[in-house]
Scaffold this motif. Structure first.
Motif, PDB file in Angstrom:
ATOM      1  N   SER A  12      32.522   9.657  26.992  1.00 18.29           N
ATOM      2  CA  SER A  12      32.603  10.662  25.930  1.00 18.29           C
ATOM      3  C   SER A  12      32.930  12.038  26.499  1.00 18.29           C
ATOM      4  CB  SER A  12      31.288  10.739  25.162  1.00 18.29           C
ATOM      5  OG  SER A  12      31.044   9.536  24.499  1.00 18.29           O
ATOM      6  N   LEU A  13      32.340  12.354  27.620  1.00 18.92           N
ATOM      7  CA  LEU A  13      32.624  13.633  28.266  1.00 18.92           C
ATOM      8  C   LEU A  13      34.079  13.660  28.738  1.00 18.92           C
ATOM      9  CD1 LEU A  13      31.564  16.372  29.199  1.00 18.92           C
ATOM     10  CD2 LEU A  13      30.936  15.286  31.355  1.00 18.92           C
ATOM     11  N   ALA A  14      34.536  12.569  29.347  1.00 17.57           N
ATOM     12  CA  ALA A  14      35.927  12.508  29.804  1.00 17.57           C
ATOM     13  C   ALA A  14      36.897  12.645  28.627  1.00 17.57           C
ATOM     14  CB  ALA A  14      36.178  11.195  30.547  1.00 17.57           C
ATOM     15  N   TRP A  15      36.592  11.989  27.505  1.00 25.17           N
ATOM     16  CA  TRP A  15      37.424  12.097  26.314  1.00 25.17           C
ATOM     17  C   TRP A  15      37.487  13.555  25.836  1.00 25.17           C
ATOM     18  CZ3 TRP A  15      40.515   8.916  23.492  1.00 25.17           C
ATOM     19  CH2 TRP A  15      40.901   9.371  22.244  1.00 25.17           C
ATOM     20  N   GLY A  16      36.342  14.206  25.819  1.00 24.47           N
ATOM     21  CA  GLY A  16      36.309  15.603  25.395  1.00 24.47           C
ATOM     22  C   GLY A  16      37.167  16.499  26.272  1.00 24.47           C
ATOM     23  N   VAL A  17      37.167  16.238  27.566  1.00 24.59           N
ATOM     24  CA  VAL A  17      37.967  17.038  28.489  1.00 24.59           C
ATOM     25  C   VAL A  17      39.455  16.750  28.303  1.00 24.59           C
ATOM     26  CG1 VAL A  17      38.509  17.376  30.937  1.00 24.59           C
ATOM     27  CG2 VAL A  17      36.134  17.280  30.200  1.00 24.59           C
ATOM     28  N   LEU A  18      39.823  15.462  28.279  1.00 23.85           N
ATOM     29  CA  LEU A  18      41.237  15.086  28.262  1.00 23.85           C
ATOM     30  C   LEU A  18      41.898  15.262  26.897  1.00 23.85           C
ATOM     31  CD1 LEU A  18      41.007  11.864  30.450  1.00 23.85           C
ATOM     32  CD2 LEU A  18      41.841  14.117  31.141  1.00 23.85           C
ATOM     33  N   VAL A  19      41.181  14.970  25.827  1.00 24.21           N
ATOM     34  CA  VAL A  19      41.793  14.974  24.502  1.00 24.21           C
ATOM     35  C   VAL A  19      41.486  16.253  23.722  1.00 24.21           C
ATOM     36  CG1 VAL A  19      41.888  13.760  22.288  1.00 24.21           C
ATOM     37  CG2 VAL A  19      41.777  12.460  24.415  1.00 24.21           C
ATOM     38  N   ASP A  20      40.245  16.674  23.758  1.00 22.25           N
ATOM     39  CA  ASP A  20      39.831  17.823  22.944  1.00 22.25           C
ATOM     40  C   ASP A  20      39.921  19.163  23.671  1.00 22.25           C
ATOM     41  OD1 ASP A  20      39.282  16.156  20.819  1.00 22.25           O
ATOM     42  OD2 ASP A  20      37.180  15.890  21.378  1.00 22.25           O
ATOM     43  N   GLY A  21      40.186  19.139  24.974  1.00 21.25           N
ATOM     44  CA  GLY A  21      40.282  20.390  25.717  1.00 21.25           C
ATOM     45  C   GLY A  21      38.932  21.037  25.994  1.00 21.25           C
ATOM     46  N   PHE A  22      37.860  20.241  25.937  1.00 22.88           N
ATOM     47  CA  PHE A  22      36.502  20.734  26.196  1.00 22.88           C
ATOM     48  C   PHE A  22      36.366  21.100  27.669  1.00 22.88           C
ATOM     49  CE2 PHE A  22      32.117  19.583  27.505  1.00 22.88           C
ATOM     50  CZ  PHE A  22      31.425  20.558  26.799  1.00 22.88           C
ATOM     51  N   SER A  23      35.716  22.193  27.951  1.00 23.40           N
ATOM     52  CA  SER A  23      35.482  22.619  29.325  1.00 23.40           C
ATOM     53  C   SER A  23      33.998  22.427  29.661  1.00 23.40           C
ATOM     54  CB  SER A  23      35.871  24.089  29.475  1.00 23.40           C
ATOM     55  OG  SER A  23      35.669  24.504  30.803  1.00 23.40           O
ATOM     56  N   PRO A  24      33.659  21.356  30.393  1.00 22.53           N
ATOM     57  CA  PRO A  24      32.259  21.079  30.680  1.00 22.53           C
ATOM     58  C   PRO A  24      31.687  22.048  31.715  1.00 22.53           C
ATOM     59  CG  PRO A  24      33.630  19.527  31.858  1.00 22.53           C
ATOM     60  CD  PRO A  24      34.544  20.360  30.997  1.00 22.53           C
ATOM     61  N   ASP A  25      30.406  22.345  31.578  1.00 26.95           N
ATOM     62  CA  ASP A  25      29.746  23.128  32.612  1.00 26.95           C
ATOM     63  C   ASP A  25      29.090  22.176  33.607  1.00 26.95           C
ATOM     64  OD1 ASP A  25      27.433  22.220  31.372  1.00 26.95           O
ATOM     65  OD2 ASP A  25      26.866  24.168  30.560  1.00 26.95           O
ATOM     66  N   ARG A  26      28.432  22.713  34.589  1.00 27.70           N
ATOM     67  CA  ARG A  26      27.857  21.864  35.644  1.00 27.70           C
ATOM     68  C   ARG A  26      26.789  20.921  35.106  1.00 27.70           C
ATOM     69  NH1 ARG A  26      24.631  26.571  38.906  1.00 27.70           N
ATOM     70  NH2 ARG A  26      23.293  27.129  37.169  1.00 27.70           N
ATOM     71  N   TRP A  27      26.098  21.322  34.038  1.00 35.12           N
ATOM     72  CA  TRP A  27      25.051  20.470  33.469  1.00 35.12           C
ATOM     73  C   TRP A  27      25.648  19.265  32.745  1.00 35.12           C
ATOM     74  CZ3 TRP A  27      20.844  21.333  35.836  1.00 35.12           C
ATOM     75  CH2 TRP A  27      20.551  22.607  36.288  1.00 35.12           C
ATOM     76  N   ASP A  28      26.797  19.463  32.124  1.00 34.76           N
ATOM     77  CA  ASP A  28      27.495  18.341  31.497  1.00 34.76           C
ATOM     78  C   ASP A  28      27.931  17.331  32.563  1.00 34.76           C
ATOM     79  OD1 ASP A  28      27.399  19.458  28.878  1.00 34.76           O
ATOM     80  OD2 ASP A  28      29.160  20.690  29.337  1.00 34.76           O
ATOM     81  N   VAL A  29      28.490  17.830  33.639  1.00 37.19           N
ATOM     82  CA  VAL A  29      28.949  16.962  34.725  1.00 37.19           C
ATOM     83  C   VAL A  29      27.762  16.266  35.385  1.00 37.19           C
ATOM     84  CG1 VAL A  29      30.136  16.911  36.950  1.00 37.19           C
ATOM     85  CG2 VAL A  29      31.015  18.345  35.100  1.00 37.19           C
ATOM     86  N   LEU A  30      26.683  16.987  35.596  1.00 35.37           N
ATOM     87  CA  LEU A  30      25.490  16.384  36.192  1.00 35.37           C
ATOM     88  C   LEU A  30      24.930  15.284  35.291  1.00 35.37           C
ATOM     89  CD1 LEU A  30      23.333  16.312  38.403  1.00 35.37           C
ATOM     90  CD2 LEU A  30      22.088  18.071  37.122  1.00 35.37           C
ATOM     91  N   GLY A  31      24.882  15.528  34.008  1.00 31.18           N
ATOM     92  CA  GLY A  31      24.393  14.525  33.070  1.00 31.18           C
ATOM     93  C   GLY A  31      25.246  13.272  33.086  1.00 31.18           C
ATOM     94  N   ALA A  32      26.567  13.437  33.123  1.00 29.24           N
ATOM     95  CA  ALA A  32      27.462  12.283  33.192  1.00 29.24           C
ATOM     96  C   ALA A  32      27.260  11.530  34.506  1.00 29.24           C
ATOM     97  CB  ALA A  32      28.907  12.725  33.045  1.00 29.24           C
TER      98      ALA A  32
END
Length: 53
Positions: free
Chosen positions: A15-35
């Protein structure tokens, strides 16, 4: 039960990868850590030693 937990962990990271690739979401370090935690959990479930029964 392990199949459902593995699916859930993969879905969380996907879901995080989809948000980055399709929706243009910019994750912070906490999003990446959670994934990453989700994927480590998947690895633990998939590669845990089990008795064949």
């Amino acid at each position: 039960m392990a199949d459902l937990a593995t699916y859930g962990g993969t879905f969380g990271a996907g879901s995080l990868a989809w948000g980055v690739l399709v929706d243009g979401f910019s994750p912070d370090r906490w999003d990446v850590l959670g994934a990453a935690v989700c994927l480590v959990g998947v690895a633990v479930i998939m590669y845990a030693p089990r008795n064949a029964s």
